[in-house]
Design an enzyme around this catalytic site. Sequence first.
Site, mmCIF file in Angstrom:
data_model
loop_
_atom_site.group_PDB
_atom_site.id
_atom_site.type_symbol
_atom_site.label_atom_id
_atom_site.label_comp_id
_atom_site.label_asym_id
_atom_site.label_seq_id
_atom_site.Cartn_x
_atom_site.Cartn_y
_atom_site.Cartn_z
ATOM 1 N N ASP A 144 -10.174 0.931 -4.435
ATOM 2 C CA ASP A 144 -9.139 0.930 -3.402
ATOM 3 C C ASP A 144 -8.370 2.247 -3.494
ATOM 4 O OD1 ASP A 144 -6.942 0.187 -1.620
ATOM 5 O OD2 ASP A 144 -7.576 -1.875 -1.897
ATOM 6 N N ASN A 169 -10.388 4.624 1.628
ATOM 7 C CA ASN A 169 -9.368 4.504 0.589
ATOM 8 C C ASN A 169 -9.539 5.634 -0.428
ATOM 9 O OD1 ASN A 169 -7.465 2.248 0.778
ATOM 10 N ND2 ASN A 169 -9.263 0.911 0.759
ATOM 11 N N GLU A 178 0.839 -1.202 0.000
ATOM 12 C CA GLU A 178 0.000 0.000 0.000
ATOM 13 C C GLU A 178 0.876 1.256 0.000
ATOM 14 O OE1 GLU A 178 -2.586 1.609 -0.266
ATOM 15 O OE2 GLU A 178 -4.371 0.366 0.033
#
Length: 288
Positions: free
Chosen positions: A190, A140, A12
């Site tokens: 996301d 997100n 991430e």
Amino acid sequence: MIFDNRPCDLGEGPLWHPLREQLFWFDITGRRLLTQAGGQAQDWTFPEMVSAAGWVSRDELLIAGQHGLFLFDLGNGQRQPLVALEADNPVTRSNDGRADPQGGFWIGTMGRNAEPGAGAVWRYWRGEMRRMFTGLTIPNAICFAPDGRSACFTDTVTGRVLRVALDAQGWPVGQPVAWLDLTAEGLNPDGAVIDADGVMWLAEWGAARVAAYDPQGERLRVVNFDAPHTSCPAFGGPDLGTLFCTSALQGMDATARAAFPAAGMVFAAASGTRGQREYRVEIGAAAP
């Protein structure tokens, strides 16, 4: 192509540092910050989960840890606590985050087991930490229009990306409105980033891709990667024309991992466009 072949359980937070011309990213559950420059790989391990960063100077990052923001010196590995983040809540951890055009830093929190409604979106700006949106499950897609007048974010489980207006100091004005609805397609938004033309590049978890949407929410193109769980894109490279994307092994059984041996790695692709330069976080009065 594969940019870095070190698999992450939950890759991430990719950040292209404009002064170092170097990509940094995180393995949240692995508690690692990773980087690669000139073919040399490096990583740091922390005592808690870490998820996102902004740059403060050439050698200093602001990092979102499990329950606080801290300054991290890339040269000597020293860290300095900056501000707490839900430190009194053992359920949550930090998740997606990004610096805004006004020098602030937005960071989402979520339950460690994605507990429904446990998360929020916060903003740090010049010494002030303020909670802006609550009742989220997996925040997100925090990203910003090039003119600095609006921000986007999502609660992944809803399948919708929201947009909210910002004032001159970068604080939200009014309530967020649904801008992109992916529920009919069953897609999971996301991480995201907006390029210099205002096009959003959105990682769609479970779909092995990053999709580009124009300011009206129309899909322009799709970039596929060889990993089902694409998690967050970033623009980088000398001309900011390279699209990087982190991915994750999380949620994949042995059969899925065998079918996608590159899952969890970081990818790179030519984008055909130019990203925004990542904004510097202004520490302000809280600077050491």
